[in-house]
Design a protein around this motif. Structure first.
Motif, PDB file in Angstrom:
ATOM      1  N   GLU A 256     -46.495 -18.701  26.922  1.00 27.00           N
ATOM      2  CA  GLU A 256     -47.506 -19.651  26.437  1.00 27.00           C
ATOM      3  C   GLU A 256     -46.876 -20.739  25.579  1.00 27.00           C
ATOM      4  O   GLU A 256     -47.268 -21.906  25.655  1.00 27.00           O
ATOM      5  CB  GLU A 256     -48.591 -18.927  25.658  1.00 27.00           C
ATOM      6  CG  GLU A 256     -49.533 -18.138  26.530  1.00 27.00           C
ATOM      7  CD  GLU A 256     -50.542 -17.340  25.723  1.00 27.00           C
ATOM      8  OE1 GLU A 256     -50.416 -17.281  24.484  1.00 27.00           O
ATOM      9  OE2 GLU A 256     -51.448 -16.789  26.346  1.00 27.00           O
TER      10      GLU A 256
ATOM     11  N   LEU B 225     -52.627 -16.097  35.878  1.00 24.55           N
ATOM     12  CA  LEU B 225     -53.455 -16.755  34.868  1.00 24.55           C
ATOM     13  C   LEU B 225     -53.794 -18.175  35.292  1.00 24.55           C
ATOM     14  O   LEU B 225     -52.951 -18.896  35.831  1.00 24.55           O
ATOM     15  CB  LEU B 225     -52.735 -16.801  33.528  1.00 24.55           C
ATOM     16  CG  LEU B 225     -52.580 -15.488  32.780  1.00 24.55           C
ATOM     17  CD1 LEU B 225     -51.682 -15.667  31.584  1.00 24.55           C
ATOM     18  CD2 LEU B 225     -53.942 -14.970  32.354  1.00 24.55           C
TER      19      LEU B 225
ATOM     20  N   THR C 255     -60.271 -15.642  31.742  1.00 23.97           N
ATOM     21  CA  THR C 255     -58.839 -15.816  31.491  1.00 23.97           C
ATOM     22  C   THR C 255     -58.452 -15.231  30.142  1.00 23.97           C
ATOM     23  O   THR C 255     -57.417 -14.575  30.012  1.00 23.97           O
ATOM     24  CB  THR C 255     -58.448 -17.307  31.564  1.00 23.97           C
ATOM     25  OG1 THR C 255     -58.802 -17.817  32.850  1.00 23.97           O
ATOM     26  CG2 THR C 255     -56.961 -17.496  31.334  1.00 23.97           C
ATOM     27  N   LYS C 256     -59.276 -15.429  29.128  1.00 25.43           N
ATOM     28  CA  LYS C 256     -58.984 -14.887  27.797  1.00 25.43           C
ATOM     29  C   LYS C 256     -59.028 -13.352  27.812  1.00 25.43           C
ATOM     30  O   LYS C 256     -58.223 -12.704  27.146  1.00 25.43           O
ATOM     31  CB  LYS C 256     -59.954 -15.443  26.750  1.00 25.43           C
ATOM     32  CG  LYS C 256     -59.742 -16.911  26.467  1.00 25.43           C
ATOM     33  CD  LYS C 256     -58.347 -17.148  25.946  1.00 25.43           C
ATOM     34  CE  LYS C 256     -58.065 -18.614  25.754  1.00 25.43           C
ATOM     35  NZ  LYS C 256     -56.672 -18.865  25.378  1.00 25.43           N
TER      36      LYS C 256
ATOM     37  N   ASP D  46     -51.536 -25.280  29.027  1.00 24.63           N
ATOM     38  CA  ASP D  46     -51.953 -24.076  28.303  1.00 24.63           C
ATOM     39  C   ASP D  46     -52.773 -23.218  29.253  1.00 24.63           C
ATOM     40  O   ASP D  46     -53.175 -23.675  30.326  1.00 24.63           O
ATOM     41  CB  ASP D  46     -52.787 -24.448  27.074  1.00 24.63           C
ATOM     42  CG  ASP D  46     -52.804 -23.350  26.024  1.00 24.63           C
ATOM     43  OD1 ASP D  46     -52.202 -22.281  26.251  1.00 24.63           O
ATOM     44  OD2 ASP D  46     -53.431 -23.558  24.973  1.00 24.63           O
ATOM     45  N   THR D  47     -53.030 -21.983  28.827  1.00 26.68           N
ATOM     46  CA  THR D  47     -53.897 -21.131  29.624  1.00 26.68           C
ATOM     47  C   THR D  47     -55.326 -21.640  29.508  1.00 26.68           C
ATOM     48  O   THR D  47     -55.697 -22.282  28.526  1.00 26.68           O
ATOM     49  CB  THR D  47     -53.823 -19.664  29.160  1.00 26.68           C
ATOM     50  OG1 THR D  47     -54.143 -19.595  27.780  1.00 26.68           O
ATOM     51  CG2 THR D  47     -52.447 -19.084  29.399  1.00 26.68           C
ATOM     52  N   SER D  48     -56.128 -21.339  30.500  1.00 27.03           N
ATOM     53  CA  SER D  48     -57.514 -21.776  30.527  1.00 27.03           C
ATOM     54  C   SER D  48     -58.282 -21.192  29.340  1.00 27.03           C
ATOM     55  O   SER D  48     -57.998 -20.085  28.884  1.00 27.03           O
ATOM     56  CB  SER D  48     -58.164 -21.329  31.838  1.00 27.03           C
ATOM     57  OG  SER D  48     -59.540 -21.593  31.825  1.00 27.03           O
ATOM     58  N   GLN D  49     -59.256 -21.922  28.864  1.00 23.59           N
ATOM     59  CA  GLN D  49     -60.091 -21.468  27.759  1.00 23.59           C
ATOM     60  C   GLN D  49     -61.295 -20.676  28.246  1.00 23.59           C
ATOM     61  O   GLN D  49     -62.147 -20.284  27.447  1.00 23.59           O
ATOM     62  CB  GLN D  49     -60.555 -22.668  26.923  1.00 23.59           C
ATOM     63  CG  GLN D  49     -59.417 -23.450  26.302  1.00 23.59           C
ATOM     64  CD  GLN D  49     -58.543 -22.598  25.403  1.00 23.59           C
ATOM     65  OE1 GLN D  49     -59.052 -21.856  24.557  1.00 23.59           O
ATOM     66  NE2 GLN D  49     -57.240 -22.678  25.579  1.00 23.59           N
TER      67      GLN D  49
ATOM     68  N   GLU E  20     -55.878 -12.219  29.594  1.00 27.04           N
ATOM     69  CA  GLU E  20     -54.727 -12.495  28.736  1.00 27.04           C
ATOM     70  C   GLU E  20     -54.598 -11.429  27.639  1.00 27.04           C
ATOM     71  O   GLU E  20     -53.510 -10.934  27.368  1.00 27.04           O
ATOM     72  CB  GLU E  20     -54.895 -13.883  28.118  1.00 27.04           C
ATOM     73  CG  GLU E  20     -53.742 -14.369  27.319  1.00 27.04           C
ATOM     74  CD  GLU E  20     -53.993 -15.769  26.771  1.00 27.04           C
ATOM     75  OE1 GLU E  20     -53.135 -16.227  26.016  1.00 27.04           O
ATOM     76  OE2 GLU E  20     -55.034 -16.386  27.084  1.00 27.04           O
ATOM     77  N   GLY E  21     -55.697 -11.057  27.018  1.00 24.41           N
ATOM     78  CA  GLY E  21     -55.677 -10.017  25.997  1.00 24.41           C
ATOM     79  C   GLY E  21     -55.248  -8.674  26.570  1.00 24.41           C
ATOM     80  O   GLY E  21     -54.459  -7.944  25.958  1.00 24.41           O
TER      81      GLY E  21
ATOM     82  N   LEU F 117     -63.633 -17.590  29.637  1.00 24.47           N
ATOM     83  CA  LEU F 117     -63.795 -16.228  29.139  1.00 24.47           C
ATOM     84  C   LEU F 117     -62.966 -15.230  29.946  1.00 24.47           C
ATOM     85  O   LEU F 117     -62.277 -14.385  29.377  1.00 24.47           O
ATOM     86  CB  LEU F 117     -65.278 -15.834  29.167  1.00 24.47           C
ATOM     87  CG  LEU F 117     -65.588 -14.412  28.711  1.00 24.47           C
ATOM     88  CD1 LEU F 117     -65.214 -14.234  27.243  1.00 24.47           C
ATOM     89  CD2 LEU F 117     -67.045 -14.081  28.937  1.00 24.47           C
TER      90      LEU F 117
ATOM     91  N   LYS G 112     -51.467  -8.743  27.337  1.00 23.03           N
ATOM     92  CA  LYS G 112     -50.662  -8.617  26.117  1.00 23.03           C
ATOM     93  C   LYS G 112     -50.654  -7.172  25.624  1.00 23.03           C
ATOM     94  O   LYS G 112     -49.622  -6.671  25.161  1.00 23.03           O
ATOM     95  CB  LYS G 112     -51.181  -9.559  25.026  1.00 23.03           C
ATOM     96  CG  LYS G 112     -50.868 -11.012  25.305  1.00 23.03           C
ATOM     97  CD  LYS G 112     -51.412 -11.914  24.226  1.00 23.03           C
ATOM     98  CE  LYS G 112     -51.096 -13.365  24.531  1.00 23.03           C
ATOM     99  NZ  LYS G 112     -51.576 -14.275  23.489  1.00 23.03           N
TER     100      LYS G 112
END
Length: 124
Positions: free
Chosen positions: A70, A20, A86-87, A79-82, A90-91, A84, A94
């Motif tokens: 996190e 990440l 990375t998100k 924090d993790t990058s904001q 991350e999803g 797109l 999880k």
């Protein structure tokens, strides 16, 4: 590899690798973040690539999860990058981690018994 080739608390079947991109990592907090993540139960390895600001982790998904990592990052000001991508990753991570945890807790059973006679049916 087998389970004896890993750190205590890490099973090969539950081992996941995560990469990440992070924000807010400085030379001051980088070592503390890496050290604290590395001491978590279930973590196999952790490293940070400063040139791409990416954390690379391998952990047992039944003992660790990204939410806990996190929270640890945020406690150190990162924090993790904001971004797109990375998100999205991350999803997905999880989702897969939760599936691994649910499958580990599931107790399989076999239903190979002869079916009982239905009411109203005659025995011969």
């Amino acid at each position: 590899m087998n389970d004896l080739d890993h750190r205590p608390g890490v099973k090969e079947i539950n081992l996941v690798r995560r990469n990440l991109k992070l924000e807010g990592v400085t030379e001051d907090n980088r070592e503390a973040i890496i050290l604290e993540i590395d001491t978590l139960v279930g973590v196999e390895s952790v490293s940070f690539d400063a040139s791409t600001a990416t954390i690379n982790m391998a952990y047992d998904a039944t003992h660790c999860d990204l939410d806990g990592i996190e929270a640890l990052l945020q406690a150190h000001g990162a924090d993790t990058s904001q971004g797109l991508w990375t998100k999205i990753k991350e999803g997905y991570y999880k989702f897969v981690d939760q599936n691994i945890k649910d499958n580990d807790e599931h107790d399989p059973h076999c239903c190979n018994a002869m079916p009982k006679a239905l009411p109203g049916s005659r025995k011969k």
